[in-house]
Motif scaffolding. Structure first.
Motif, PDB file in Angstrom:
ATOM      1  N   TYR A 115      12.865 -42.125 -38.848  1.00 37.05           N
ATOM      2  CA  TYR A 115      13.330 -42.094 -37.456  1.00 37.05           C
ATOM      3  C   TYR A 115      12.867 -40.821 -36.752  1.00 37.05           C
ATOM      4  CZ  TYR A 115      16.327 -41.638 -33.409  1.00 37.05           C
ATOM      5  OH  TYR A 115      16.777 -41.462 -32.135  1.00 37.05           O
ATOM      6  N   ASN A 116      12.970 -39.691 -37.446  1.00 39.23           N
ATOM      7  CA  ASN A 116      12.574 -38.425 -36.842  1.00 39.23           C
ATOM      8  C   ASN A 116      11.106 -38.445 -36.416  1.00 39.23           C
ATOM      9  OD1 ASN A 116      15.135 -37.390 -37.170  1.00 39.23           O
ATOM     10  ND2 ASN A 116      14.642 -36.294 -39.051  1.00 39.23           N
ATOM     11  N   ARG A 117      10.292 -39.213 -37.106  1.00 40.43           N
ATOM     12  CA  ARG A 117       8.871 -39.296 -36.759  1.00 40.43           C
ATOM     13  C   ARG A 117       8.618 -40.330 -35.654  1.00 40.43           C
ATOM     14  NH1 ARG A 117       4.556 -39.666 -41.401  1.00 40.43           N
ATOM     15  NH2 ARG A 117       5.404 -37.593 -41.791  1.00 40.43           N
ATOM     16  N   HIS A 118       9.322 -41.452 -35.659  1.00 42.81           N
ATOM     17  CA  HIS A 118       9.030 -42.496 -34.659  1.00 42.81           C
ATOM     18  C   HIS A 118       9.955 -42.457 -33.450  1.00 42.81           C
ATOM     19  CE1 HIS A 118      12.467 -45.119 -35.536  1.00 42.81           C
ATOM     20  NE2 HIS A 118      12.125 -45.209 -36.797  1.00 42.81           N
ATOM     21  N   ARG A 119      10.863 -41.524 -33.415  1.00 44.82           N
ATOM     22  CA  ARG A 119      11.818 -41.422 -32.299  1.00 44.82           C
ATOM     23  C   ARG A 119      11.081 -41.475 -30.955  1.00 44.82           C
ATOM     24  NH1 ARG A 119      16.460 -36.820 -31.636  1.00 44.82           N
ATOM     25  NH2 ARG A 119      17.475 -37.793 -29.863  1.00 44.82           N
ATOM     26  N   GLY A 120      11.591 -42.326 -30.073  1.00 41.73           N
ATOM     27  CA  GLY A 120      10.988 -42.469 -28.755  1.00 41.73           C
ATOM     28  C   GLY A 120       9.935 -43.564 -28.680  1.00 41.73           C
ATOM     29  N   PHE A 121       9.555 -44.126 -29.816  1.00 46.19           N
ATOM     30  CA  PHE A 121       8.574 -45.213 -29.836  1.00 46.19           C
ATOM     31  C   PHE A 121       9.281 -46.529 -30.128  1.00 46.19           C
ATOM     32  CE2 PHE A 121       6.077 -41.480 -30.905  1.00 46.19           C
ATOM     33  CZ  PHE A 121       4.976 -41.634 -30.078  1.00 46.19           C
ATOM     34  N   PHE A 122       8.885 -47.578 -29.432  1.00 46.62           N
ATOM     35  CA  PHE A 122       9.426 -48.911 -29.690  1.00 46.62           C
ATOM     36  C   PHE A 122       8.638 -49.591 -30.799  1.00 46.62           C
ATOM     37  CE2 PHE A 122       9.298 -53.517 -28.901  1.00 46.62           C
ATOM     38  CZ  PHE A 122      10.653 -53.810 -29.067  1.00 46.62           C
ATOM     39  N   GLN A 123       7.321 -49.373 -30.795  1.00 43.67           N
ATOM     40  CA  GLN A 123       6.436 -50.021 -31.752  1.00 43.67           C
ATOM     41  C   GLN A 123       5.505 -48.985 -32.366  1.00 43.67           C
ATOM     42  OE1 GLN A 123       4.931 -53.778 -30.466  1.00 43.67           O
ATOM     43  NE2 GLN A 123       3.086 -53.628 -31.695  1.00 43.67           N
ATOM     44  N   VAL A 124       5.119 -49.227 -33.619  1.00 43.94           N
ATOM     45  CA  VAL A 124       4.162 -48.354 -34.302  1.00 43.94           C
ATOM     46  C   VAL A 124       3.078 -49.220 -34.933  1.00 43.94           C
ATOM     47  CG1 VAL A 124       5.687 -46.399 -34.751  1.00 43.94           C
ATOM     48  CG2 VAL A 124       5.635 -48.284 -36.357  1.00 43.94           C
ATOM     49  N   SER A 125       1.882 -48.632 -35.060  1.00 42.94           N
ATOM     50  CA  SER A 125       0.787 -49.373 -35.692  1.00 42.94           C
ATOM     51  C   SER A 125       0.188 -48.617 -36.871  1.00 42.94           C
ATOM     52  CB  SER A 125      -0.309 -49.688 -34.669  1.00 42.94           C
ATOM     53  OG  SER A 125      -0.782 -48.499 -34.082  1.00 42.94           O
ATOM     54  N   LYS A 126       0.381 -47.313 -36.900  1.00 42.67           N
ATOM     55  CA  LYS A 126      -0.124 -46.479 -37.999  1.00 42.67           C
ATOM     56  C   LYS A 126       0.973 -45.532 -38.417  1.00 42.67           C
ATOM     57  CE  LYS A 126      -4.942 -46.477 -36.601  1.00 42.67           C
ATOM     58  NZ  LYS A 126      -6.075 -45.678 -36.174  1.00 42.67           N
ATOM     59  N   TRP A 127       0.861 -45.063 -39.661  1.00 37.41           N
ATOM     60  CA  TRP A 127       1.853 -44.121 -40.166  1.00 37.41           C
ATOM     61  C   TRP A 127       1.167 -43.117 -41.055  1.00 37.41           C
ATOM     62  CZ3 TRP A 127       6.608 -44.367 -38.198  1.00 37.41           C
ATOM     63  CH2 TRP A 127       7.555 -43.486 -38.707  1.00 37.41           C
ATOM     64  N   SER A 128       1.555 -41.871 -40.932  1.00 34.02           N
ATOM     65  CA  SER A 128       1.028 -40.825 -41.788  1.00 34.02           C
ATOM     66  C   SER A 128       1.802 -40.840 -43.102  1.00 34.02           C
ATOM     67  CB  SER A 128       1.174 -39.471 -41.092  1.00 34.02           C
ATOM     68  OG  SER A 128       0.735 -38.451 -41.950  1.00 34.02           O
ATOM     69  N   GLY A 129       1.187 -41.385 -44.104  1.00 37.62           N
ATOM     70  CA  GLY A 129       1.753 -41.487 -45.440  1.00 37.62           C
ATOM     71  C   GLY A 129       0.625 -41.858 -46.375  1.00 37.62           C
ATOM     72  N   ASP A 130       0.886 -41.915 -47.649  1.00 40.26           N
ATOM     73  CA  ASP A 130      -0.153 -42.202 -48.628  1.00 40.26           C
ATOM     74  C   ASP A 130       0.190 -43.456 -49.425  1.00 40.26           C
ATOM     75  OD1 ASP A 130      -2.182 -42.217 -50.491  1.00 40.26           O
ATOM     76  OD2 ASP A 130      -1.502 -40.413 -51.543  1.00 40.26           O
ATOM     77  N   PRO A 131      -0.281 -44.631 -48.993  1.00 40.30           N
ATOM     78  CA  PRO A 131      -0.012 -45.852 -49.753  1.00 40.30           C
ATOM     79  C   PRO A 131      -0.528 -45.769 -51.188  1.00 40.30           C
ATOM     80  CG  PRO A 131      -0.878 -46.394 -47.586  1.00 40.30           C
ATOM     81  CD  PRO A 131      -1.016 -44.898 -47.759  1.00 40.30           C
ATOM     82  N   GLY A 132      -1.535 -44.931 -51.418  1.00 36.74           N
ATOM     83  CA  GLY A 132      -2.076 -44.756 -52.765  1.00 36.74           C
ATOM     84  C   GLY A 132      -1.110 -44.061 -53.715  1.00 36.74           C
ATOM     85  N   ALA A 133      -0.085 -43.419 -53.169  1.00 35.99           N
ATOM     86  CA  ALA A 133       0.924 -42.766 -54.013  1.00 35.99           C
ATOM     87  C   ALA A 133       1.865 -43.782 -54.653  1.00 35.99           C
ATOM     88  CB  ALA A 133       1.730 -41.760 -53.197  1.00 35.99           C
ATOM     89  N   LEU A 134       1.833 -45.006 -54.161  1.00 37.71           N
ATOM     90  CA  LEU A 134       2.687 -46.063 -54.709  1.00 37.71           C
ATOM     91  C   LEU A 134       2.024 -46.668 -55.942  1.00 37.71           C
ATOM     92  CD1 LEU A 134       3.385 -47.764 -51.282  1.00 37.71           C
ATOM     93  CD2 LEU A 134       5.035 -46.418 -52.593  1.00 37.71           C
ATOM     94  N   ASP A 135       2.795 -46.870 -56.992  1.00 34.26           N
ATOM     95  CA  ASP A 135       2.224 -47.475 -58.196  1.00 34.26           C
ATOM     96  C   ASP A 135       2.195 -48.997 -58.062  1.00 34.26           C
ATOM     97  OD1 ASP A 135       4.830 -48.380 -58.777  1.00 34.26           O
ATOM     98  OD2 ASP A 135       5.183 -46.829 -60.267  1.00 34.26           O
TER      99      ASP A 135
END
Length: 184
Positions: free
Chosen positions: A103-123
């Protein structure tokens, strides 16, 4: 009895990690019976990694829908993989479960299309769990997901005593989620 997911974590010399996944009702020589799961020794992925993976696979969506899909990914990981995918706290807000760091990152946005994270960190287990969550919940609307979480025990119990629509930040615990979704 449901395991406490953050009470014990043993790192072995090969870098793998042992974590408790179930506490039995019996005792052996005066000690409780504990089941342990061994997994790779890398740091646990984050809610940001899960959000990035979801958006990478499903495309743009409302922030409310993203929050619910991250919540269900955590819930079903506790059941199917017997461990959390991420350590960040989930709170019972008026519109359903919310991971505050998201929430702290997307606050003020209704919709998102990209996110700063690392899907490769998921096993692989995390990928498989999230893929199943997306298969079942991914085509549902944000409001449908909100309504569903409002009918489920983990959110309702965490909101106990609060009025409908009242702000609140009580935690939806891993134990409450594992217990409820594991019983379905």
């Amino acid at each position: 009895m449901v395991a406490q997911y953050h009470t014990l974590r043993l790192t072995l010399t090969d870098g793998s990690v042992l974590e408790p996944v179930a506490v039995g009702s019996g005792f052996h020589r005066g000690w409780p019976m504990i089941s342990l799961k061994r997994h790779r020794g890398m740091d646990m992925s984050t809610a940001h990694d899960v959000a990035a993976y979801i958006l990478e696979n499903r495309g743009p969506m409302t922030t409310m829908k993203l929050q619910k899909l991250v919540y269900y990914s955590q819930a079903w990981s506790l059941v199917w993989d017997e461990r959390p995918i991420f350590e960040e706290r989930i709170e019972a807000w008026a519109n359903g479960p919310v991971v505050r760091v998201l929430y702290n990152r997307h606050r003020g946005f209704f919709q998102v299309s990209k996110w700063s994270g690392d899907p490769g960190a998921l096993d692989k287990d995390a990928h498989d769990t999230i893929d199943e969550v997306l298969r079942f919940y991914g085509d549902k609307s944000s409001q449908w997901l909100v309504d569903l979480t409002h009918r489920e025990r983990p959110w309702r119990e965490a909101r106990e005593g609060l009025q409908s629509g009242e702000r609140g930040d009580r935690e939806i615990t891993l134990d409450a989620m594992a217990d409820y979704y594991g019983s379905l």
